[in-house]
Design a protein around this motif. Structure first.
Motif, short mmCIF file in Angstrom:
data_model
loop_
_atom_site.label_atom_id
_atom_site.label_comp_id
_atom_site.label_asym_id
_atom_site.label_seq_id
_atom_site.Cartn_x
_atom_site.Cartn_y
_atom_site.Cartn_z
N UNK A 25 0.83 -1.20 0.00
CA UNK A 25 0.00 0.00 0.00
C UNK A 25 0.87 1.26 0.00
N UNK A 26 0.35 2.32 -0.59
CA UNK A 26 0.94 3.65 -0.47
C UNK A 26 0.29 4.32 0.73
N UNK A 27 1.10 4.86 1.65
CA UNK A 27 0.57 5.37 2.92
C UNK A 27 0.94 6.83 3.12
N UNK A 28 -0.07 7.65 3.45
CA UNK A 28 0.12 9.04 3.86
C UNK A 28 -0.33 9.16 5.30
N UNK A 29 0.42 9.92 6.10
CA UNK A 29 0.09 10.07 7.51
C UNK A 29 -0.38 11.49 7.80
N UNK A 30 -1.46 11.62 8.57
CA UNK A 30 -1.92 12.91 9.08
C UNK A 30 -2.08 12.78 10.59
N UNK A 31 -1.47 13.68 11.34
CA UNK A 31 -1.49 13.59 12.80
C UNK A 31 -2.64 14.37 13.43
N UNK A 32 -3.30 15.22 12.64
CA UNK A 32 -4.38 16.06 13.17
C UNK A 32 -5.59 16.01 12.24
N UNK A 33 -6.74 16.41 12.78
CA UNK A 33 -7.94 16.48 11.95
C UNK A 33 -7.77 17.49 10.83
N UNK A 34 -7.14 18.62 11.13
CA UNK A 34 -6.93 19.66 10.12
C UNK A 34 -6.08 19.13 8.97
N UNK A 35 -5.00 18.44 9.31
CA UNK A 35 -4.12 17.88 8.28
C UNK A 35 -4.86 16.83 7.45
N UNK A 36 -5.69 16.02 8.09
CA UNK A 36 -6.43 14.99 7.36
C UNK A 36 -7.39 15.60 6.35
N UNK A 37 -8.07 16.67 6.74
CA UNK A 37 -9.06 17.29 5.86
C UNK A 37 -8.42 17.89 4.62
#
Length: 223
Positions: A25-37
Motif C-alpha cells: 500500500x501507499x501510505x500518507x500520515x496525518x497527525x491532526x484532523x486539520x491535516x487529514x481534511x
C-alpha cells in the motif's frame, strides 16, 4: 492502493505505515484532523478517534459530506455506543485496538471492494464539474489537468458554495500553516489555477479577505 492514516500517536502511525507498505500500500500520515481534511488523494482512510484536542468523528463527517471514500475507524474505544456512533457517522467499518494486521488487511480489502461499486461522487457548479473519486476536473466539457494542491483548492472553494474562503483558512486547510512562504505559494497556485481554467473571472478575489467561486452550484449536485 493509497491509504490515509489519521493517527496522533507517531510511534503507532510509523509502525502501521511500515506494515502497510510491506503489503504493497501507499501510505500518507496525518497527525491532526486539520491535516487529514487537507488530503484529497487517497482510496481509504484509517481513522483514530482521539486526535489530541480534535474529534476524529468530525473528520469522518467532513469527508462523508462530499465523498464515498472508504473509512475504517481504528480506536481503543470498545463500547457498543461508540461503535454505533462511528458507523452512524459514516464509517464503513470499526476496528478496536489492539488488532492483527491480517484482520486489518482483510477489512481494508472488504471496504475497498464495496467502495469500488459505489457510483461516482461529483460537485457540479455551472459548467464546472469535479469528480471527487477520480480527481478529474472538467470545465465547459474540457478536461483540466490540475496538480493535487490545485485540485484541493478548487474543491475547497466549491464546497463553500459561493461564499468567500479566507486566505488563512485556505492556508490552514491545504498547507496546515499561515507562514509567509505558504501565502506566496497560495498566490502562485491561484494564478496557475485561473490560467488552467481559462476563465480568470471564475475564481473571484475579495481583496484582503480571500477567494470564492463566481458560479452557483447546479441543481442536484452531489455536494
Amino acid at each position: 492502493m493509497r491509504l490515509l492514516v489519521v493517527e496522533d500517536d507517531r510511534r503507532l502511525a510509523d509502525a502501521l505505515g511500515v506494515a502497510l507498505r510491506r503489503r504493497g500500500y501507499s501510505v500518507t500520515h496525518a497527525a491532526t484532523a486539520t491535516a487529514a481534511k487537507a488530503v484529497t488523494d487517497f482510496d481509504l482512510m484509517l481513522l483514530d478517534l482521539r486526535l489530541g484536542g480534535e474529534d476524529g468523528l468530525e473528520v469522518c463527517r467532513h469527508f462523508r459530506r462530499s465523498s464515498d471514500v472508504g473509512i475504517i475507524i481504528l480506536t481503543a474505544r470498545c463500547a457498543e455506543r461508540d461503535r454505533v456512533l462511528g458507523l452512524r457517522t459514516g464509517a464503513d467499518d470499526y476496528v478496536v485496538k489492539p488488532f492483527s494486521m491480517a484482520e486489518l488487511e482483510a477489512r481494508i480489502q472488504a471496504v475497498l471492494r464495496r467502495s469500488s461499486r459505489r457510483p461516482p461522487r461529483t460537485l457540479t457548479y455551472g459548467d464546472l464539474r469535479l469528480d471527487l473519486n477520480m480527481h478529474v476536473v472538467t470545465y465547459r466539457d474540457q478536461p483540466i489537468d490540475l496538480t493535487p494542491k490545485e485540485f484541493a483548492l478548487l474543491v475547497r472553494l466549491a464546497r463553500a458554495e459561493g461564499q468567500v474562503v479566507s486566505r488563512d483558512q485556505l492556508l490552514l486547510d491545504i498547507w496546515q500553516t499561515v507562514s509567509r512562504e505558504a501565502s506566496r505559494t497560495l498566490t502562485v497556485h491561484m494564478t496557475t489555477l485561473r490560467a488552467k481554467l481559462g476563465d480568470p473571472a471564475l475564481v473571484g478575489t475579495l481583496r484582503g479577505v480571500g477567494y470564492r467561486l463566481n458560479i452557483a452550484p447546479a441543481p442536484g449536485s452531489a455536494a
